[in-house]
Design an enzyme around this catalytic site. Structure first.
Site, PDB file in Angstrom:
ATOM      1  N   ARG A   1      97.848  43.828  64.196  1.00 26.77           N
ATOM      2  CA  ARG A   1      97.215  45.130  64.395  1.00 26.77           C
ATOM      3  C   ARG A   1      98.211  46.285  64.524  1.00 26.77           C
ATOM      4  O   ARG A   1      98.006  47.358  63.975  1.00 26.77           O
ATOM      5  CB  ARG A   1      96.390  45.046  65.687  1.00 26.77           C
ATOM      6  CG  ARG A   1      95.537  46.258  65.970  1.00 26.77           C
ATOM      7  CD  ARG A   1      94.924  46.171  67.370  1.00 26.77           C
ATOM      8  NE  ARG A   1      94.476  44.878  67.780  1.00 26.77           N
ATOM      9  CZ  ARG A   1      93.217  44.430  67.666  1.00 26.77           C
ATOM     10  NH1 ARG A   1      92.292  45.203  67.167  1.00 26.77           N
ATOM     11  NH2 ARG A   1      92.900  43.212  68.092  1.00 26.77           N
TER      12      ARG A   1
ATOM     13  N   TYR B   1      91.957  44.016  60.664  1.00 23.78           N
ATOM     14  CA  TYR B   1      90.689  43.314  60.864  1.00 23.78           C
ATOM     15  C   TYR B   1      89.511  44.126  60.322  1.00 23.78           C
ATOM     16  O   TYR B   1      88.416  44.092  60.863  1.00 23.78           O
ATOM     17  CB  TYR B   1      90.501  42.948  62.350  1.00 23.78           C
ATOM     18  CG  TYR B   1      91.697  42.226  62.925  1.00 23.78           C
ATOM     19  CD1 TYR B   1      91.993  40.926  62.529  1.00 23.78           C
ATOM     20  CD2 TYR B   1      92.577  42.856  63.816  1.00 23.78           C
ATOM     21  CE1 TYR B   1      93.108  40.262  63.016  1.00 23.78           C
ATOM     22  CE2 TYR B   1      93.701  42.201  64.307  1.00 23.78           C
ATOM     23  CZ  TYR B   1      93.963  40.906  63.905  1.00 23.78           C
ATOM     24  OH  TYR B   1      95.070  40.256  64.384  1.00 23.78           O
TER      25      TYR B   1
ATOM     26  N   GLU C   1     104.943  38.192  65.996  1.00 22.13           N
ATOM     27  CA  GLU C   1     103.821  38.026  65.057  1.00 22.13           C
ATOM     28  C   GLU C   1     102.854  39.207  65.155  1.00 22.13           C
ATOM     29  O   GLU C   1     101.655  39.011  65.377  1.00 22.13           O
ATOM     30  CB  GLU C   1     103.053  36.732  65.388  1.00 22.13           C
ATOM     31  CG  GLU C   1     103.889  35.471  65.393  1.00 22.13           C
ATOM     32  CD  GLU C   1     103.114  34.255  65.927  1.00 22.13           C
ATOM     33  OE1 GLU C   1     101.968  34.424  66.408  1.00 22.13           O
ATOM     34  OE2 GLU C   1     103.658  33.148  65.856  1.00 22.13           O
TER      35      GLU C   1
ATOM     36  N   CYS D   1      70.282  44.650  57.193  1.00 23.48           N
ATOM     37  CA  CYS D   1      69.016  44.497  57.908  1.00 23.48           C
ATOM     38  C   CYS D   1      69.219  43.789  59.234  1.00 23.48           C
ATOM     39  O   CYS D   1      68.756  42.662  59.436  1.00 23.48           O
ATOM     40  CB  CYS D   1      68.031  43.770  57.018  1.00 23.48           C
ATOM     41  SG  CYS D   1      67.766  44.721  55.527  1.00 23.48           S
ATOM     42  N   GLU D   2      69.950  44.416  60.116  1.00 25.00           N
ATOM     43  CA  GLU D   2      70.174  43.900  61.462  1.00 25.00           C
ATOM     44  C   GLU D   2      70.385  45.092  62.382  1.00 25.00           C
ATOM     45  O   GLU D   2      71.078  46.044  62.002  1.00 25.00           O
ATOM     46  CB  GLU D   2      71.460  43.057  61.531  1.00 25.00           C
ATOM     47  CG  GLU D   2      71.438  41.847  60.662  1.00 25.00           C
ATOM     48  CD  GLU D   2      72.189  40.670  61.267  1.00 25.00           C
ATOM     49  OE1 GLU D   2      72.396  40.639  62.494  1.00 25.00           O
ATOM     50  OE2 GLU D   2      72.556  39.792  60.488  1.00 25.00           O
TER      51      GLU D   2
ATOM     52  N   TYR E   1      82.595  43.376  68.581  1.00 21.88           N
ATOM     53  CA  TYR E   1      83.279  43.586  69.863  1.00 21.88           C
ATOM     54  C   TYR E   1      82.879  44.896  70.514  1.00 21.88           C
ATOM     55  O   TYR E   1      83.498  45.306  71.492  1.00 21.88           O
ATOM     56  CB  TYR E   1      84.807  43.625  69.691  1.00 21.88           C
ATOM     57  CG  TYR E   1      85.388  42.623  68.732  1.00 21.88           C
ATOM     58  CD1 TYR E   1      85.387  41.268  69.047  1.00 21.88           C
ATOM     59  CD2 TYR E   1      85.966  43.026  67.533  1.00 21.88           C
ATOM     60  CE1 TYR E   1      85.944  40.357  68.164  1.00 21.88           C
ATOM     61  CE2 TYR E   1      86.519  42.112  66.655  1.00 21.88           C
ATOM     62  CZ  TYR E   1      86.502  40.775  66.972  1.00 21.88           C
ATOM     63  OH  TYR E   1      87.045  39.870  66.109  1.00 21.88           O
TER      64      TYR E   1
HETATM   65  N1  LLP Z   1      99.564  35.446  66.284  1.00 26.11           N
HETATM   66  C1  LLP Z   1      98.494  34.661  66.481  1.00 26.11           C
HETATM   67  C2  LLP Z   1      98.695  33.219  66.700  1.00 26.11           C
HETATM   68  C3  LLP Z   1      97.197  35.219  66.468  1.00 26.11           C
HETATM   69  O1  LLP Z   1      96.142  34.447  66.661  1.00 26.11           O
HETATM   70  C4  LLP Z   1      97.043  36.607  66.253  1.00 26.11           C
HETATM   71  C5  LLP Z   1      95.717  37.226  66.231  1.00 26.11           C
HETATM   72  C6  LLP Z   1      98.194  37.382  66.035  1.00 26.11           C
HETATM   73  C7  LLP Z   1      99.444  36.767  66.071  1.00 26.11           C
HETATM   74  C8  LLP Z   1      98.140  38.846  65.778  1.00 26.11           C
HETATM   75  O2  LLP Z   1      97.600  39.542  66.830  1.00 26.11           O
HETATM   76  P1  LLP Z   1      97.641  41.146  66.826  1.00 26.11           P
HETATM   77  O3  LLP Z   1      99.083  41.558  66.824  1.00 26.11           O
HETATM   78  O4  LLP Z   1      96.929  41.608  65.624  1.00 26.11           O
HETATM   79  O5  LLP Z   1      96.950  41.522  68.076  1.00 26.11           O
HETATM   80  N2  LLP Z   1      89.509  40.287  64.992  1.00 26.11           N
HETATM   81  C9  LLP Z   1      89.985  40.787  66.268  1.00 26.11           C
HETATM   82  C10 LLP Z   1      91.405  40.368  66.553  1.00 26.11           C
HETATM   83  C11 LLP Z   1      91.622  38.876  66.473  1.00 26.11           C
HETATM   84  C12 LLP Z   1      93.050  38.477  66.728  1.00 26.11           C
HETATM   85  C13 LLP Z   1      93.286  37.065  66.317  1.00 26.11           C
HETATM   86  N3  LLP Z   1      94.629  36.592  66.457  1.00 26.11           N
HETATM   87  C14 LLP Z   1      89.807  42.296  66.276  1.00 26.11           C
HETATM   88  O6  LLP Z   1      89.333  42.853  65.297  1.00 26.11           O
HETATM   89  O7  LLP Z   1      90.116  42.936  67.277  1.00 26.11           O
END
Ligand code: LLP
Length: 417
Positions: free
Chosen positions: A276, A371, A273, A342-343, A316
């Site tokens: 990013r 993201y 899955e 405005c923050e 983050y």
């Molecule tokens: N599978 C599940 C169940 C997830 O919750 C997520 C991400 C992924 C796959 C994909 O993860 P990745 O391969 O993208 O790391 N907004 C945050 C990241 C939140 C990730 C949420 N879940 C940021 O901008 O760093």
């Protein structure tokens, strides 16, 4: 091959100059490179060439229809976490048999929608959810394919907000409870047990937390098999990190080698899955310098993009490189690059050495494909920006810039006013 690079002193996306895109679509804008999306997908796919596998792109990272279609054309599926994500995926032409459904809060209507669609499986995140899915599927005369998302209690060594596989996290069913839940699932009328699932966090820069988690799940798989419960799918989740700054995440090929070594004897179909990893470095956010101000203690560069457009630095404290779209600044300066919101948390860069941008200069925030737009909002009544996809020497708007009319769509003045 980096598809965002300079030709002479001008920044390009593939064969199109960023300046030309902005001249046509305005600023700010997200710009995605189709060649980079394809390259990232293929690199991930090739890493598992020897194993039966499906890449279920985690579209929460970037859910644009054109991004989805790019991956579906290459054989990808999706990892969804809502009915909205299922809708988007179906609209972009996903094969329902390549859809997995994660998330701790699935509503009845969403479960029904997924069952009607005929998705591959639900990644079940709680005991009550398992019961609910069985009830709904039975009522519909169907069986729901499920995996249990096992929380392996392994520290992925990443930002606390995106750590999901420790036992104090809200995600999944803890490893000590998961065995019992599988046994119970085997007795439920609406359930067809087909897999096991994990997702331990995001932006991981080491492979060992993945492998440690897989090893824990393998012990469970062996026990389940001895009880006559056979699982066909092993969903390893997402989470493989990318380079934003000085990180050195493993290449998909290296990650693949270790995952394959850990799983090849199981005879299972692997699911991944990634979010990013596929889209992060395939997108940039372009913005324009509106004003600058120098104070004794600090320099500020005010731009036309803010935390509503790219929330990651504010949320983050994350790093996004910033490049001038035309390299003609007179040297560097330590400054905060801030948005119009405005923050005080509205910054994209904090106290970093950056080119000495002047009014009207364009700049590109790098690694913004994941993201970025997906987490944007219209806070401060700022219409969400345009998204553009480049392919070779061509580009197209793949999401129109919102208008001020869009901001109040669906709103009305109450009749008693
Ligand atoms: N599978 C599940 C169940 C997830 O919750 C997520 C991400 C992924 C796959 C994909 O993860 P990745 O391969 O993208 O790391 N907004 C945050 C990241 C939140 C990730 C949420 N879940 C940021 O901008 O760093």
């Amino acid at each position: 091959m980096n598809h965002f690079m300079y030709k002479a002193d001008e920044l390009y996306a593939e064969d199109v100059s960023i300046k030309d895109i902005v001249a046509k679509v305005g600023s700010p804008a997200y710009i995605y490179s189709h060649a980079t999306l394809e390259r990232h997908f293929k690199a991930f796919d090739d890493a598992f060439a020897g194993m039966p596998h499906t890449i279920c792109y985690s579209l929460k990272a970037n859910s644009n229809q054109s991004v989805l279609k790019t991956f579906f054309n290459l054989g990808g599926g999706v990892d969804i976490v809502s009915g909205g994500e299922l809708y988007r995926s179906l609209k972009a032409g996903v094969d329902p048999a390549k859809v997995v459904y994660s998330g701790v809060g699935k509503r009845d209507e969403e479960i029904e929608y997924a069952l009607n669609t005929g998705i591959l499986m639900f990644n079940v995140e709680s005991e009550q959810e398992l019961t609910r899915i069985s009830e709904i599927a039975s009522r519909m005369g169907k069986k729901a394919g499920i995996a249990i998302r096992v929380n392996p209690d392994v520290d992925p060594g990443t930002h606390p907000y995106i750590t999901t596989g420790l036992k104090n996290a809200k995600f999944g069913i803890t490893i000590d409870r998961a065995m019992d839940e599988y046994t119970r699932a085997a007795t439920l009328p609406g359930i067809d047990i087909i897999g096991i699932d994990m997702h331990i966090g995001s932006q991981l820069t080491k492979v060992n937390p993945f492998v440690d988690s897989i090893e824990k799940l393998k012990l469970m798989i062996a026990k389940l098999r001895s009880q006559g419960i056979d699982l066909g799918y092993f969903d390893c989740g997402g989470g493989l990190g990318i380079q934003y700054n000085a990180e050195e995440p493993p290449l998909p090929a290296d990650y693949g080698k270790e995952i394959v070594a850990a799983t090849k004897d199981l005879g299972m179909h692997l699911i991944f899955e990634p979010g990013r990893n596929l889209v992060g470095n395939a997108g940039i956010l372009v913005s324009t310098c509106l004003f600058t101000k120098a104070r004794d203690e600090k320099n500020f560069i005010m731009i036309d993009a803010g935390m509503n457009d790219l929330a990651r630095p504010a949320l983050y404290d994350s790093f996004h490189g910033v490049l001038p779209v035309r390299k003609d600044q007179d040297g560097m300066i330590v400054a905060d690059i801030v948005g119009p919101i405005c923050e005080s948390g509205d910054f994209l860069v904090k106290g970093r050495e950056v080119p000495m941008f002047r009014q009207g200069d364009l700049m590109a925030f790098m690694s913004a494909g994941a993201y970025g737009f997906a987490m944007s909002s219209s806070y401060n009544s700022r219409p969400r920006v345009a998204e553009v996809m480049v392919k070779g020497g061509a580009f197209e708007v793949v999401r129109e810039r919102e208008t001020v009319e869009d901001l109040i769509r669906g709103e009305k003045t109450a009749s008693f006013l």
